[in-house]
Design a protein around this motif. Structure first.
Motif, PDB file in Angstrom:
ATOM      1  N   LYS A  61      11.420  -9.078  12.545  1.00 18.72           N
ATOM      2  CA  LYS A  61      10.932 -10.207  13.106  1.00 18.72           C
ATOM      3  C   LYS A  61      11.139 -11.128  13.724  1.00 18.72           C
ATOM      4  O   LYS A  61      11.151 -11.861  13.849  1.00 18.72           O
ATOM      5  CB  LYS A  61      11.606 -11.279  11.688  1.00 18.72           C
ATOM      6  N   ASP A  62      11.655 -10.784  14.740  1.00 16.40           N
ATOM      7  CA  ASP A  62      12.203 -11.065  16.397  1.00 16.40           C
ATOM      8  C   ASP A  62      11.388 -11.265  17.154  1.00 16.40           C
ATOM      9  O   ASP A  62      11.508 -10.103  18.465  1.00 16.40           O
ATOM     10  CB  ASP A  62      13.606 -10.915  16.246  1.00 16.40           C
ATOM     11  N   TYR A  63      10.642 -11.747  17.329  1.00 15.05           N
ATOM     12  CA  TYR A  63       9.318 -12.406  17.847  1.00 15.05           C
ATOM     13  C   TYR A  63       9.378 -13.238  18.960  1.00 15.05           C
ATOM     14  O   TYR A  63       7.898 -13.106  20.209  1.00 15.05           O
ATOM     15  CB  TYR A  63       7.878 -12.996  17.074  1.00 15.05           C
TER      16      TYR A  63
ATOM     17  N   SER B 162      19.980 -26.120  10.366  1.00 17.18           N
ATOM     18  CA  SER B 162      20.589 -26.970  11.181  1.00 17.18           C
ATOM     19  C   SER B 162      21.724 -26.606  12.443  1.00 17.18           C
ATOM     20  O   SER B 162      22.063 -27.464  13.498  1.00 17.18           O
ATOM     21  CB  SER B 162      22.070 -26.429  10.455  1.00 17.18           C
ATOM     22  N   ASN B 163      21.236 -25.946  12.880  1.00 10.10           N
ATOM     23  CA  ASN B 163      20.582 -24.900  14.914  1.00 10.10           C
ATOM     24  C   ASN B 163      20.348 -26.460  14.946  1.00 10.10           C
ATOM     25  O   ASN B 163      21.002 -26.972  16.233  1.00 10.10           O
ATOM     26  CB  ASN B 163      20.133 -24.011  15.394  1.00 10.10           C
ATOM     27  N   LEU B 164      19.082 -27.074  14.954  1.00  7.36           N
ATOM     28  CA  LEU B 164      18.510 -27.905  15.369  1.00  7.36           C
ATOM     29  C   LEU B 164      18.874 -29.169  15.140  1.00  7.36           C
ATOM     30  O   LEU B 164      19.709 -29.893  16.952  1.00  7.36           O
ATOM     31  CB  LEU B 164      17.604 -28.872  14.906  1.00  7.36           C
TER      32      LEU B 164
ATOM     33  N   ILE C 213      13.187 -24.683  20.150  1.00  8.20           N
ATOM     34  CA  ILE C 213      12.083 -25.054  19.039  1.00  8.20           C
ATOM     35  C   ILE C 213      13.013 -23.828  18.248  1.00  8.20           C
ATOM     36  O   ILE C 213      13.881 -23.307  19.033  1.00  8.20           O
ATOM     37  CB  ILE C 213      10.963 -23.650  19.489  1.00  8.20           C
ATOM     38  N   SER C 214      13.237 -23.633  16.960  1.00  7.66           N
ATOM     39  CA  SER C 214      13.803 -23.099  16.580  1.00  7.66           C
ATOM     40  C   SER C 214      12.647 -21.850  15.733  1.00  7.66           C
ATOM     41  O   SER C 214      12.066 -23.114  15.306  1.00  7.66           O
ATOM     42  CB  SER C 214      14.427 -24.171  14.970  1.00  7.66           C
ATOM     43  N   THR C 215      13.340 -20.966  15.201  1.00  6.92           N
ATOM     44  CA  THR C 215      12.035 -19.838  14.483  1.00  6.92           C
ATOM     45  C   THR C 215      12.530 -19.603  13.257  1.00  6.92           C
ATOM     46  O   THR C 215      13.692 -19.106  13.103  1.00  6.92           O
ATOM     47  CB  THR C 215      11.930 -18.481  15.628  1.00  6.92           C
ATOM     48  N   GLY C 216      12.039 -19.004  12.862  1.00  4.09           N
ATOM     49  CA  GLY C 216      12.716 -18.487  11.416  1.00  4.09           C
ATOM     50  C   GLY C 216      11.877 -19.235  10.398  1.00  4.09           C
ATOM     51  O   GLY C 216      11.161 -20.271  10.381  1.00  4.09           O
ATOM     52  N   ASP C 217      11.317 -18.139   9.514  1.00  2.31           N
ATOM     53  CA  ASP C 217      10.157 -18.236   8.141  1.00  2.31           C
ATOM     54  C   ASP C 217      10.868 -18.931   7.010  1.00  2.31           C
ATOM     55  O   ASP C 217      10.422 -19.809   6.116  1.00  2.31           O
ATOM     56  CB  ASP C 217       9.347 -17.317   7.929  1.00  2.31           C
ATOM     57  N   GLU C 218      12.663 -18.558   7.360  1.00  2.00           N
ATOM     58  CA  GLU C 218      13.715 -19.146   6.268  1.00  2.00           C
ATOM     59  C   GLU C 218      13.443 -20.492   6.761  1.00  2.00           C
ATOM     60  O   GLU C 218      14.011 -21.502   5.557  1.00  2.00           O
ATOM     61  CB  GLU C 218      14.661 -18.794   6.092  1.00  2.00           C
ATOM     62  N   LEU C 219      12.991 -21.341   7.578  1.00  3.07           N
ATOM     63  CA  LEU C 219      14.008 -22.758   8.159  1.00  3.07           C
ATOM     64  C   LEU C 219      13.330 -23.465   7.571  1.00  3.07           C
ATOM     65  O   LEU C 219      11.952 -23.676   7.446  1.00  3.07           O
ATOM     66  CB  LEU C 219      14.323 -22.758   9.360  1.00  3.07           C
TER      67      LEU C 219
ATOM     68  N   GLY D  49      17.138 -18.608  17.532  1.00  2.61           N
ATOM     69  CA  GLY D  49      16.122 -17.134  16.605  1.00  2.61           C
ATOM     70  C   GLY D  49      15.690 -16.522  17.365  1.00  2.61           C
ATOM     71  O   GLY D  49      15.032 -16.886  17.816  1.00  2.61           O
ATOM     72  N   GLY D  50      15.331 -15.497  16.121  1.00  2.59           N
ATOM     73  CA  GLY D  50      14.403 -14.193  16.518  1.00  2.59           C
ATOM     74  C   GLY D  50      14.514 -13.699  18.231  1.00  2.59           C
ATOM     75  O   GLY D  50      13.375 -12.891  18.678  1.00  2.59           O
ATOM     76  N   VAL D  51      15.773 -13.206  18.422  1.00  2.00           N
ATOM     77  CA  VAL D  51      15.422 -12.937  19.901  1.00  2.00           C
ATOM     78  C   VAL D  51      16.629 -11.415  19.975  1.00  2.00           C
ATOM     79  O   VAL D  51      16.931 -11.019  20.830  1.00  2.00           O
ATOM     80  CB  VAL D  51      16.718 -13.989  20.829  1.00  2.00           C
TER      81      VAL D  51
ATOM     82  N   GLY E  31      20.433 -16.588  16.354  1.00  4.30           N
ATOM     83  CA  GLY E  31      19.766 -17.989  15.025  1.00  4.30           C
ATOM     84  C   GLY E  31      21.109 -18.452  14.715  1.00  4.30           C
ATOM     85  O   GLY E  31      21.350 -18.911  13.961  1.00  4.30           O
ATOM     86  N   ASN E  32      22.011 -16.751  14.649  1.00  2.00           N
ATOM     87  CA  ASN E  32      23.545 -17.513  13.347  1.00  2.00           C
ATOM     88  C   ASN E  32      23.736 -18.655  14.005  1.00  2.00           C
ATOM     89  O   ASN E  32      24.576 -18.502  15.403  1.00  2.00           O
ATOM     90  CB  ASN E  32      24.356 -16.519  13.839  1.00  2.00           C
ATOM     91  N   PRO E  33      24.791 -20.111  13.505  1.00  2.00           N
ATOM     92  CA  PRO E  33      24.650 -21.003  13.797  1.00  2.00           C
ATOM     93  C   PRO E  33      25.227 -20.770  15.065  1.00  2.00           C
ATOM     94  O   PRO E  33      26.063 -21.894  15.558  1.00  2.00           O
ATOM     95  CB  PRO E  33      25.046 -22.043  11.871  1.00  2.00           C
TER      96      PRO E  33
HETATM   97  P1  AMP Z   1      18.022 -14.563  13.595  1.00  3.35           P
HETATM   98  O1  AMP Z   1      18.340 -14.624  15.101  1.00  3.35           O
HETATM   99  O2  AMP Z   1      16.904 -14.897  13.937  1.00  3.35           O
HETATM  100  O3  AMP Z   1      17.567 -13.024  13.292  1.00  3.35           O
HETATM  101  O4  AMP Z   1      18.846 -15.032  12.518  1.00  3.35           O
HETATM  102  C1  AMP Z   1      19.594 -15.121  11.977  1.00  3.35           C
HETATM  103  C2  AMP Z   1      20.797 -15.630  10.952  1.00  3.35           C
HETATM  104  O5  AMP Z   1      21.067 -17.391  11.058  1.00  3.35           O
HETATM  105  C3  AMP Z   1      20.511 -15.695   9.476  1.00  3.35           C
HETATM  106  O6  AMP Z   1      20.719 -15.297   8.963  1.00  3.35           O
HETATM  107  C4  AMP Z   1      18.882 -17.201  10.429  1.00  3.35           C
HETATM  108  O7  AMP Z   1      19.117 -17.681   8.761  1.00  3.35           O
HETATM  109  C5  AMP Z   1      19.735 -17.732  10.627  1.00  3.35           C
HETATM  110  N1  AMP Z   1      19.545 -18.706  11.502  1.00  3.35           N
HETATM  111  C6  AMP Z   1      18.462 -18.037  12.295  1.00  3.35           C
HETATM  112  N2  AMP Z   1      17.652 -19.706  13.087  1.00  3.35           N
HETATM  113  C7  AMP Z   1      18.557 -21.199  12.470  1.00  3.35           C
HETATM  114  C8  AMP Z   1      18.167 -22.238  12.483  1.00  3.35           C
HETATM  115  N3  AMP Z   1      17.680 -23.167  13.326  1.00  3.35           N
HETATM  116  N4  AMP Z   1      19.504 -22.635  12.144  1.00  3.35           N
HETATM  117  C9  AMP Z   1      20.659 -22.018  10.596  1.00  3.35           C
HETATM  118  N5  AMP Z   1      20.478 -20.952  10.615  1.00  3.35           N
HETATM  119  C10 AMP Z   1      19.486 -20.177  11.350  1.00  3.35           C
END
Ligand code: AMP
Ligand code: MG
Length: 398
Positions: free
Chosen positions: A250-252, A197-199, A176-182, A243-245, A292-294
């Motif tokens: 917004k880390d839910y 891209s992580n997926l 499961i990928s989290t992030g409103d930006e994805l 992500g989100g951790v 979430g960082n790749p």
């Molecule tokens: P987060 O861990 O949610 O705070 O995300 C940290 C960084 O990783 C942010 O720049 C996100 O946009 C990026 N990111 C989170 N999930 C993904 C994903 N599935 N693929 C690529 N980049 C991601």
């Protein structure tokens, strides 16, 4: 914050292999054998020829006068008669040795004239014959438990008539990928959006590790949708979120897990990248909340998820393989956290040489491409120098 070694130990100790089950050999490629696999019959099943040529009687006579060719034994079409002294039967590789035959003369060592064959040399008894049972006997153990069934093992068992094997099941892993930006690959990212891209990293690695990835979906940064996805994923053998951790507004992921049957085992490890890694059990299933960082997603997958997958799938050696290598240039450590740097490891004449990717930003994908190892820079080491002997972890199965 716990160290890499402590966190890895927690992961390995808290996971047990899944229950083994009988599976058809066709479905077992890449799986780990749980019980010994035995031959149903002996191999070869019958004495047969190792060469194309002529089978001759076990006590040949009058070789100089030429042997009469009395028939043929082809692979799949045995000769029905019997070879007598002074006779020969045409034979192909794998064809059954005729009754009374004692050796095979390769076609290259013969001259054929008027239904007779002349031999260049006097053959040795038993030459070029593969005898019944010389490879293995019926009931012999062909593959031991804990072995991964690769092409060689599968072919061996198939030759022995084995149709069913007892193996640890293929792992079903939810991502499961989290992030409103994805957004999904194929969509054009709008303002503030990026491709998930992580997926694609995880999906590829899971396939490479012999797992079946499932529920490959994006969860928005809100507890309701995230909760729905997590609830769906619970029938997987292992669950990964990305992500989100971390500690952002917004880390839910953690908040969503709090209302569920989640046992947190650790959160945050003293590594770089990948510090906010979350590990626990959701309904007793291993759960990894990857940052979430790749480069952090990728590193925490290799360092922690991969050993967990190995353990669940019945492997015995679950820790990453390591090599000592000579560093080809200077590298900076983190000082506070153990750093893991993506690198290329190459055998050069008499030693491994390791070159670290110049681009190591945890937010980048670039450092992951064409890398086959990770250089571990210990805590409190600020620099490593060209020529230093360093320890690298192999990225296996890639
Ligand atoms: P987060 O861990 O949610 O705070 O995300 C940290 C960084 O990783 C942010 O720049 C996100 O946009 C990026 N990111 C989170 N999930 C993904 C994903 N599935 N693929 C690529 N980049 C991601
Ligand atoms: Mg996020």
């Amino acid at each position: 914050m716990i160290s890499y070694d402590e966190a890895l130990q927690c992961v390995v100790e808290s996971i047990s292999p899944l229950k083994p089950r009988e599976t058809s050999l066709n479905e077992a490629s890449g799986l780990i054998l749980a019980k010994p696999a035995k031959a149903l019959w002996e191999m070869p099943r019958y004495d047969n020829s190792a060469m194309d040529g002529f089978a001759i009687n076990e006590f040949p006579e009058n070789i100089e006068a030429g042997l009469s060719i009395v028939g043929a034994s082809y692979a799949g079409h045995p000769f029905a008669g019997q070879i007598r002294p002074g006779e020969a039967v045409r034979i192909t590789t794998g064809a059954a040795m005729p009754v009374g035959a004692g050796a095979v003369v390769p076609i290259e060592d013969t001259i054929e004239k008027n239904d007779k064959v002349f031999l260049n040399e006097t053959p040795k008894q038993g030459q070029h014959v593969r005898y019944a049972g010389e490879e293995y006997r019926a009931e012999e153990i062909l593959v031991d438990p804990a072995t991964r069934l690769k092409a060689g093992e599968i072919a061996l068992l198939a030759s022995a008539g084995v149709q069913q094997v007892c193996v640890y099941p293929r792992l079903r892993v939810a991502v499961i990928s989290t992030g409103d930006e994805l957004v999904k690959l194929g969509q054009t990212p709008g303002p503030g959006q990026i491709i998930n891209s992580n997926l694609h990293f995880l999906r590829t690695r899971l396939f490479e590790c012999g797992c079946t990835p499932i529920y490959l979906d994006i969860g928005a940064d809100d507890q309701k949708t995230l909760g729905q996805l997590i609830d769906q994923a619970i029938d997987a053998d292992l669950i990964i979120t990305t992500g989100g951790v971390s500690v952002g507004e917004k880390d839910y992921v953690q908040a969503t897990l709090q209302n569920r049957n989640f046992e947190k085992i650790f959160w945050k490890v003293a590594i770089k990248p990948g510090k906010p890694l979350l590990f626990g059990k959701l309904e007793a299933k291993p759960f990894f909340g990857l940052p979430g960082n790749p480069a952090a997603t990728a590193a925490t997958f290799e360092l922690f998820v991969k050993p967990a997958l190995k353990r669940l799938s019945g492997q015995v050696d679950v820790l990453p393989e390591k090599r000592m290598a000579t560093l080809t240039h200077e590298v900076m450590g983190d000082g506070k956290r153990q750093a893991f740097l993506w690198c290329s490891l190459q055998w050069d004449k008499s030693e491994y040489r390791v070159t670290v990717s110049q681009r190591q930003g945890s937010g980048q994908n670039r450092c992951l491409a064409s890398k086959n190892a990770m250089l571990a820079v210990p805590t409190h080491v600020n620099s490593l120098y060209s020529g230093d002997q360093v320890e690298v972890l192999l990225i296996e199965g890639s």
